[in-house]
Design an enzyme around this catalytic site. Sequence first.
Site, PDB file in Angstrom:
ATOM      1  N   HIS A 115      52.884  -3.693 -27.765  1.00 44.80           N
ATOM      2  CA  HIS A 115      52.271  -3.712 -29.093  1.00 44.80           C
ATOM      3  C   HIS A 115      52.098  -2.261 -29.541  1.00 44.80           C
ATOM      4  O   HIS A 115      51.923  -1.354 -28.732  1.00 44.80           O
ATOM      5  CB  HIS A 115      50.912  -4.410 -28.990  1.00 44.80           C
ATOM      6  CG  HIS A 115      50.239  -4.694 -30.286  1.00 44.80           C
ATOM      7  ND1 HIS A 115      49.596  -3.721 -31.019  1.00 44.80           N
ATOM      8  CD2 HIS A 115      50.075  -5.849 -30.984  1.00 44.80           C
ATOM      9  CE1 HIS A 115      49.062  -4.249 -32.100  1.00 44.80           C
ATOM     10  NE2 HIS A 115      49.346  -5.547 -32.113  1.00 44.80           N
ATOM     11  N   ASP A 193      46.730  -3.778 -20.937  1.00 47.45           N
ATOM     12  CA  ASP A 193      46.421  -4.376 -22.239  1.00 47.45           C
ATOM     13  C   ASP A 193      46.306  -5.883 -22.036  1.00 47.45           C
ATOM     14  O   ASP A 193      47.296  -6.574 -21.821  1.00 47.45           O
ATOM     15  CB  ASP A 193      47.544  -4.028 -23.221  1.00 47.45           C
ATOM     16  CG  ASP A 193      47.405  -4.727 -24.572  1.00 47.45           C
ATOM     17  OD1 ASP A 193      46.566  -5.640 -24.721  1.00 47.45           O
ATOM     18  OD2 ASP A 193      48.175  -4.383 -25.495  1.00 47.45           O
ATOM     19  N   GLN A 196      46.553 -10.486 -24.837  1.00 42.87           N
ATOM     20  CA  GLN A 196      47.177 -11.807 -24.839  1.00 42.87           C
ATOM     21  C   GLN A 196      46.913 -12.603 -23.567  1.00 42.87           C
ATOM     22  O   GLN A 196      47.329 -13.756 -23.466  1.00 42.87           O
ATOM     23  CB  GLN A 196      48.692 -11.668 -25.041  1.00 42.87           C
ATOM     24  CG  GLN A 196      49.097 -11.098 -26.386  1.00 42.87           C
ATOM     25  CD  GLN A 196      48.772 -12.033 -27.536  1.00 42.87           C
ATOM     26  OE1 GLN A 196      48.774 -13.261 -27.382  1.00 42.87           O
ATOM     27  NE2 GLN A 196      48.492 -11.468 -28.699  1.00 42.87           N
ATOM     28  N   LYS A 219      40.855 -12.979 -30.090  1.00 46.88           N
ATOM     29  CA  LYS A 219      41.980 -13.748 -29.556  1.00 46.88           C
ATOM     30  C   LYS A 219      41.539 -14.726 -28.462  1.00 46.88           C
ATOM     31  O   LYS A 219      42.334 -15.537 -27.997  1.00 46.88           O
ATOM     32  CB  LYS A 219      43.054 -12.801 -29.013  1.00 46.88           C
ATOM     33  CG  LYS A 219      43.686 -11.896 -30.076  1.00 46.88           C
ATOM     34  CD  LYS A 219      44.733 -10.991 -29.469  1.00 46.88           C
ATOM     35  CE  LYS A 219      45.192  -9.913 -30.423  1.00 46.88           C
ATOM     36  NZ  LYS A 219      45.957 -10.424 -31.562  1.00 46.88           N
ATOM     37  N   CYS A 370      53.811  -6.369 -34.835  1.00 43.29           N
ATOM     38  CA  CYS A 370      53.333  -5.051 -34.392  1.00 43.29           C
ATOM     39  C   CYS A 370      54.043  -4.621 -33.104  1.00 43.29           C
ATOM     40  O   CYS A 370      53.434  -4.035 -32.203  1.00 43.29           O
ATOM     41  CB  CYS A 370      51.829  -5.040 -34.187  1.00 43.29           C
ATOM     42  SG  CYS A 370      50.873  -5.365 -35.676  1.00 43.29           S
TER      43      CYS A 370
END
Length: 409
Positions: A115, A193, A196, A219, A370
């Site tokens: 991302h 990260d 997700q 999210k 993104c």
Amino acid sequence: MEFRSQFPLLATNPGLIYFDSGATSQKPQAVLDAEVAHYVECNAPTGRSLYPLARNATEAFAGARESLARFIGVADVDGVVFTSGTTMGINLVAFAWARANMSPGDVVVSTMAEHHANLVPWQILAEEKGIRLELVRLNPNSTLDLSHLEEILERGGVKLVCVGHVSNVTATLNPIDRIVEMAKRFGAKVLLDGAQSAGHMPIDVTKLGVDFFALSGHKMLGPMGTGILYVSPDRFDEMGVMFGGGDMINRVTPERAWFKPMPTRLEAGTQNVAGAVALAAAANWLESFPGGLRGVEEHVRMLGDYAWDRLVRIPSIKLLGPGPGSDSAMSLVSFTFDHKGASNRHRVRDMDLAVRLGERGICVRSGVFCAQPLVDHFYGLEGATRASFHVYNTLDDVDRLVDAIANRR
């Protein structure tokens, strides 16, 4: 079991199918109630005022930190920093850790699948400080080329490896245990990260062995503008500051300031306390899902596997990512009919497809998500369409999506 009824927006819009959780998820009533209750029952400054209402607010904020530390497998709550989301968390690592601990010529490693939030801060720092940014190549199925990562590490000078846990385009599930082992062998730190993955599968950052872990609340069924950054206790003494202001200081003179220890040194100014409380409520809701976070993971994977199996049969469709199996979390499926191999009869722009689906009450995302280096440079596409799943989706929802795509003309 059916959980849609616990999400007010979906319960009041029975014909709506929401497949855009990879961008932002819907919120259960318990999360909305927690945020409202904080404002109604204990809205006051935290950490400073001494009257009972303020003490209650301070305790609520501390309790939220404790709940979120447990959610990601952390014993030391001082390693949990409240943020506005993953983007802010990664920027904190870039400008409060890397800027203080990296020198010109030092290397940050990221990947072609990231991302923009895990690329742009490093590009800015490279220009500002003279560090070098190296990107790990991808295999043809979009998984990371770990031999290329090892090659970069062997050249020397790598101080930090930054990688997504799960791709927001392909759902590729990166082998974090192997990446951490490789990085540590060469003395590099690891930033994960988790935008997700958090809220879609069990997370234990202690077992993962990462130095930094960032997640976004919105999210994982929490409010927008909330998130946390985990900082390993081994990195506490290396942390600089990014923002200056109230609460993060011990003392200020006309000439200089002395900063508080972790985590407060990274939480300048008034915090989103109600949001933090609601984010903790989201974590608690996910933990109470049948089977806990493992149950969430299995439900989402079932939907992703089923969607892939049905979509792959549609003429001229191009599906992105490794597909069902251990290389993918299957929390989302991205596809396009706007590619070189598509016949003119079946070709349709992703933006047009998303609009048509939206007119049928089916919410999907179109664009580059993104992640232009991945979509544009790796896949050679102008964009794609993405359906991303969460606990409120069902197999019937997937059937309606696939039928609408197959009969789009």
